[in-house]
Design a protein around this motif. Structure first.
Motif, PDB file in Angstrom:
ATOM      1  N   ARG A 242      13.991  -3.011 -15.093  1.00 51.83           N
ATOM      2  CA  ARG A 242      14.921  -2.093 -14.423  1.00 51.83           C
ATOM      3  C   ARG A 242      14.197  -0.809 -14.015  1.00 51.83           C
ATOM      4  O   ARG A 242      13.295  -0.350 -14.726  1.00 51.83           O
ATOM      5  N   TYR A 243      14.613  -0.279 -12.893  1.00 50.97           N
ATOM      6  CA  TYR A 243      14.009   0.933 -12.329  1.00 50.97           C
ATOM      7  C   TYR A 243      15.145   1.814 -11.820  1.00 50.97           C
ATOM      8  O   TYR A 243      16.104   1.301 -11.244  1.00 50.97           O
ATOM      9  N   GLY A 244      15.033   3.121 -11.988  1.00 47.18           N
ATOM     10  CA  GLY A 244      16.074   3.983 -11.457  1.00 47.18           C
ATOM     11  C   GLY A 244      15.611   5.411 -11.229  1.00 47.18           C
ATOM     12  O   GLY A 244      14.660   5.886 -11.854  1.00 47.18           O
ATOM     13  N   THR A 245      16.308   6.072 -10.308  1.00 45.90           N
ATOM     14  CA  THR A 245      16.027   7.473  -9.968  1.00 45.90           C
ATOM     15  C   THR A 245      17.042   8.363 -10.671  1.00 45.90           C
ATOM     16  O   THR A 245      18.253   8.197 -10.475  1.00 45.90           O
ATOM     17  N   LEU A 246      16.553   9.296 -11.465  1.00 41.90           N
ATOM     18  CA  LEU A 246      17.468  10.194 -12.191  1.00 41.90           C
ATOM     19  C   LEU A 246      18.035  11.247 -11.234  1.00 41.90           C
ATOM     20  O   LEU A 246      17.295  11.977 -10.573  1.00 41.90           O
TER      21      LEU A 246
ATOM     22  N   VAL B  12       9.846  11.191 -10.258  1.00 44.04           N
ATOM     23  CA  VAL B  12       9.345  10.272 -11.291  1.00 44.04           C
ATOM     24  C   VAL B  12      10.517   9.411 -11.751  1.00 44.04           C
ATOM     25  O   VAL B  12      11.508   9.917 -12.270  1.00 44.04           O
ATOM     26  N   SER B  13      10.401   8.105 -11.530  1.00 45.46           N
ATOM     27  CA  SER B  13      11.484   7.172 -11.852  1.00 45.46           C
ATOM     28  C   SER B  13      11.487   6.816 -13.330  1.00 45.46           C
ATOM     29  O   SER B  13      10.493   7.015 -14.025  1.00 45.46           O
ATOM     30  N   ALA B  14      12.598   6.242 -13.758  1.00 42.77           N
ATOM     31  CA  ALA B  14      12.671   5.640 -15.090  1.00 42.77           C
ATOM     32  C   ALA B  14      12.482   4.138 -14.931  1.00 42.77           C
ATOM     33  O   ALA B  14      12.891   3.566 -13.921  1.00 42.77           O
TER      34      ALA B  14
ATOM     35  N   GLY C 205       0.803  -1.222   0.000  1.00 48.19           N
ATOM     36  CA  GLY C 205       0.000   0.000   0.000  1.00 48.19           C
ATOM     37  C   GLY C 205       0.834   1.269   0.000  1.00 48.19           C
ATOM     38  O   GLY C 205       0.335   2.348   0.343  1.00 48.19           O
ATOM     39  N   LYS C 206       2.108   1.174  -0.441  1.00 46.68           N
ATOM     40  CA  LYS C 206       2.989   2.365  -0.506  1.00 46.68           C
ATOM     41  C   LYS C 206       2.369   3.460  -1.358  1.00 46.68           C
ATOM     42  O   LYS C 206       2.377   4.614  -0.988  1.00 46.68           O
ATOM     43  N   GLY C 207       1.853   3.054  -2.525  1.00 45.47           N
ATOM     44  CA  GLY C 207       1.320   4.032  -3.483  1.00 45.47           C
ATOM     45  C   GLY C 207       0.204   4.863  -2.868  1.00 45.47           C
ATOM     46  O   GLY C 207       0.212   6.094  -2.963  1.00 45.47           O
TER      47      GLY C 207
ATOM     48  N   LYS D 239       5.894 -13.740  -8.502  1.00 51.82           N
ATOM     49  CA  LYS D 239       7.267 -13.204  -8.511  1.00 51.82           C
ATOM     50  C   LYS D 239       7.415 -12.123  -7.443  1.00 51.82           C
ATOM     51  O   LYS D 239       8.385 -12.079  -6.694  1.00 51.82           O
ATOM     52  N   ARG D 240       6.417 -11.237  -7.389  1.00 52.74           N
ATOM     53  CA  ARG D 240       6.468 -10.127  -6.433  1.00 52.74           C
ATOM     54  C   ARG D 240       6.402 -10.639  -4.993  1.00 52.74           C
ATOM     55  O   ARG D 240       7.046 -10.087  -4.102  1.00 52.74           O
ATOM     56  N   LEU D 241       5.635 -11.701  -4.764  1.00 51.85           N
ATOM     57  CA  LEU D 241       5.530 -12.242  -3.406  1.00 51.85           C
ATOM     58  C   LEU D 241       6.835 -12.909  -2.970  1.00 51.85           C
ATOM     59  O   LEU D 241       7.236 -12.813  -1.816  1.00 51.85           O
TER      60      LEU D 241
ATOM     61  N   ASP E 196       3.795   8.989 -14.449  1.00 54.61           N
ATOM     62  CA  ASP E 196       3.927   7.821 -13.563  1.00 54.61           C
ATOM     63  C   ASP E 196       5.363   7.307 -13.565  1.00 54.61           C
ATOM     64  O   ASP E 196       5.902   6.933 -12.528  1.00 54.61           O
ATOM     65  N   TYR E 197       5.930   7.235 -14.732  1.00 49.36           N
ATOM     66  CA  TYR E 197       7.328   6.814 -14.927  1.00 49.36           C
ATOM     67  C   TYR E 197       7.820   7.479 -16.200  1.00 49.36           C
ATOM     68  O   TYR E 197       7.019   7.890 -17.047  1.00 49.36           O
ATOM     69  N   HIS E 198       9.143   7.503 -16.372  1.00 47.98           N
ATOM     70  CA  HIS E 198       9.727   7.718 -17.690  1.00 47.98           C
ATOM     71  C   HIS E 198       9.926   6.312 -18.240  1.00 47.98           C
ATOM     72  O   HIS E 198      10.767   5.561 -17.726  1.00 47.98           O
TER      73      HIS E 198
ATOM     74  N   THR F 172      12.055   0.189 -17.352  1.00 49.08           N
ATOM     75  CA  THR F 172      11.941  -0.513 -18.630  1.00 49.08           C
ATOM     76  C   THR F 172      10.656  -1.350 -18.676  1.00 49.08           C
ATOM     77  O   THR F 172      10.412  -2.019 -19.662  1.00 49.08           O
ATOM     78  N   ARG F 173       9.855  -1.341 -17.596  1.00 41.61           N
ATOM     79  CA  ARG F 173       8.634  -2.161 -17.675  1.00 41.61           C
ATOM     80  C   ARG F 173       7.589  -1.466 -18.545  1.00 41.61           C
ATOM     81  O   ARG F 173       7.625  -0.260 -18.735  1.00 41.61           O
ATOM     82  N   ASP F 174       6.656  -2.269 -19.068  1.00 38.24           N
ATOM     83  CA  ASP F 174       5.592  -1.713 -19.915  1.00 38.24           C
ATOM     84  C   ASP F 174       4.633  -0.892 -19.057  1.00 38.24           C
ATOM     85  O   ASP F 174       4.367  -1.262 -17.909  1.00 38.24           O
ATOM     86  N   PRO F 175       4.085   0.178 -19.634  1.00 41.58           N
ATOM     87  CA  PRO F 175       3.077   0.941 -18.878  1.00 41.58           C
ATOM     88  C   PRO F 175       1.845   0.079 -18.600  1.00 41.58           C
ATOM     89  O   PRO F 175       1.449  -0.713 -19.435  1.00 41.58           O
ATOM     90  N   ARG F 176       1.275   0.257 -17.401  1.00 33.23           N
ATOM     91  CA  ARG F 176      -0.010  -0.394 -17.110  1.00 33.23           C
ATOM     92  C   ARG F 176      -1.119   0.495 -17.662  1.00 33.23           C
ATOM     93  O   ARG F 176      -0.883   1.676 -17.922  1.00 33.23           O
ATOM     94  N   ALA F 177      -2.320  -0.063 -17.750  1.00 37.20           N
ATOM     95  CA  ALA F 177      -3.463   0.730 -18.232  1.00 37.20           C
ATOM     96  C   ALA F 177      -3.570   1.991 -17.376  1.00 37.20           C
ATOM     97  O   ALA F 177      -3.518   1.910 -16.146  1.00 37.20           O
TER      98      ALA F 177
ATOM     99  N   LEU G  88      20.941   8.146  -9.584  1.00 36.21           N
ATOM    100  CA  LEU G  88      21.309   8.199  -8.163  1.00 36.21           C
ATOM    101  C   LEU G  88      21.325   6.772  -7.615  1.00 36.21           C
ATOM    102  O   LEU G  88      22.148   6.418  -6.768  1.00 36.21           O
ATOM    103  N   GLU G  89      20.372   5.976  -8.074  1.00 33.52           N
ATOM    104  CA  GLU G  89      20.317   4.545  -7.740  1.00 33.52           C
ATOM    105  C   GLU G  89      19.537   3.864  -8.840  1.00 33.52           C
ATOM    106  O   GLU G  89      18.733   4.493  -9.504  1.00 33.52           O
ATOM    107  N   PHE G  90      19.790   2.561  -9.010  1.00 37.14           N
ATOM    108  CA  PHE G  90      18.953   1.784  -9.929  1.00 37.14           C
ATOM    109  C   PHE G  90      18.996   0.323  -9.525  1.00 37.14           C
ATOM    110  O   PHE G  90      19.935  -0.112  -8.848  1.00 37.14           O
TER     111      PHE G  90
ATOM    112  N   ILE H 271      10.785   3.678  -3.904  1.00 37.58           N
ATOM    113  CA  ILE H 271      11.698   2.725  -4.550  1.00 37.58           C
ATOM    114  C   ILE H 271      11.751   1.418  -3.769  1.00 37.58           C
ATOM    115  O   ILE H 271      11.280   1.354  -2.637  1.00 37.58           O
ATOM    116  N   GLU H 272      12.338   0.379  -4.400  1.00 38.82           N
ATOM    117  CA  GLU H 272      12.434  -0.899  -3.689  1.00 38.82           C
ATOM    118  C   GLU H 272      13.725  -0.917  -2.839  1.00 38.82           C
ATOM    119  O   GLU H 272      14.503   0.042  -2.844  1.00 38.82           O
ATOM    120  N   VAL H 273      13.933  -2.016  -2.101  1.00 35.63           N
ATOM    121  CA  VAL H 273      14.953  -1.981  -1.041  1.00 35.63           C
ATOM    122  C   VAL H 273      16.413  -1.901  -1.517  1.00 35.63           C
ATOM    123  O   VAL H 273      17.238  -1.307  -0.831  1.00 35.63           O
TER     124      VAL H 273
END
Ligand code: 5GP
Length: 189
Positions: free
Chosen positions: A80-84, A36-38, A17-19, A147-149, A52-54, A40-45, A71-73, A102-104
């Motif tokens: 892949r996810y990262g903070t510009l 706003v992070s960058a 429930g972070k969001g 996978k997420r669990l 939401d993302y770059h 490579t995942r596909d946008p959700r509906a 700064l991190e990725f 961001i994740e841990v």
């Protein structure tokens, strides 16, 4: 440099429930801005590029890694996810405070790069609610949820590295606790 903004890293397993908590936090504390992070995942509906993302291709993401733009990725669930870095630094220099959702692994990189960042872990009251929330949210396939669990088990162990833990049992209470914590760090009343 007392006018410089602060960085709040908010992390926790998928489905915690972070969001929702961050949305409420941003509405309650207008001094904060979400980075706003960058990815490579596909946008959700319903997700929009730049809001939401770059959304980047693997090559575009890698170019930014090679150029030391992050700064991190991290890699999460095959994407892949990262903070510009530039967007965060610009806001801090303008005296604005920034929230990184961001994740841990990313949180741990920020801990090294910016030890002054305030690190907050959002925890579930018990791990079972993560599955319920991911299924109810219905944004991910069954395979993706599994996978997420699996990833959540590792993420929950990282909780001990966080000085601030907010348990999201009742969303109202958790939102209030998060807001209080952030306001106190920003010396707001
Ligand atoms: P989702 O695909 O659900 O949007 O995000 C998956 C995970 O990646 C979430 O835990 C989210 O917080 C994390 N995440 C989003 N942006 C970033 C980022 O810039 N860096 C890192 N390390 N994780 C991120």
């Amino acid at each position: 440099m007392s006018d410089r903004g602060k960085v709040f890293v908010i992390t926790g397993p998928s489905g915690v429930g972070k969001g929702t908590l961050i949305k409420r936090l941003l509405a309650a504390v207008p001094e904060l801005e979400l980075s706003v992070s960058a990815t490579t995942r596909d946008p959700r509906a319903g997700e929009q590029d730049g809001r939401d993302y770059h959304f980047l291709t693997e090559d575009e993401f890698q170019r930014r890694v090679d150029g030391d733009h992050f700064l991190e990725f991290a890699t999460y669930s095959g994407n892949r996810y990262g903070t510009l870095r530039s967007a965060v630094i610009k806001r801090l220099d303008q005296g604005r405070s920034v929230v990184l959702e961001i994740e841990v692994q990313g949180a741990s990189q920020v801990r090294q790069a910016m030890p002054e960042a305030i690190q907050i872990f959002i925890a579930p009251p018990d791990p079972g609610v993560l599955r319920e929330r991911l299924v109810t949210r219905a944004t991910d396939s069954e395979e993706e949820i599994e996978k997420r669990l699996r990833r959540a088990e590792v993420e929950l162990e990282a909780q001990v590295d966080f000085p601030h833990v907010v348990v999201n049992d009742d969303v109202q209470e958790a939102a209030a606790e998060l807001e209080k914590l952030v306001r106190s760090q920003l010396s707001l009343h």
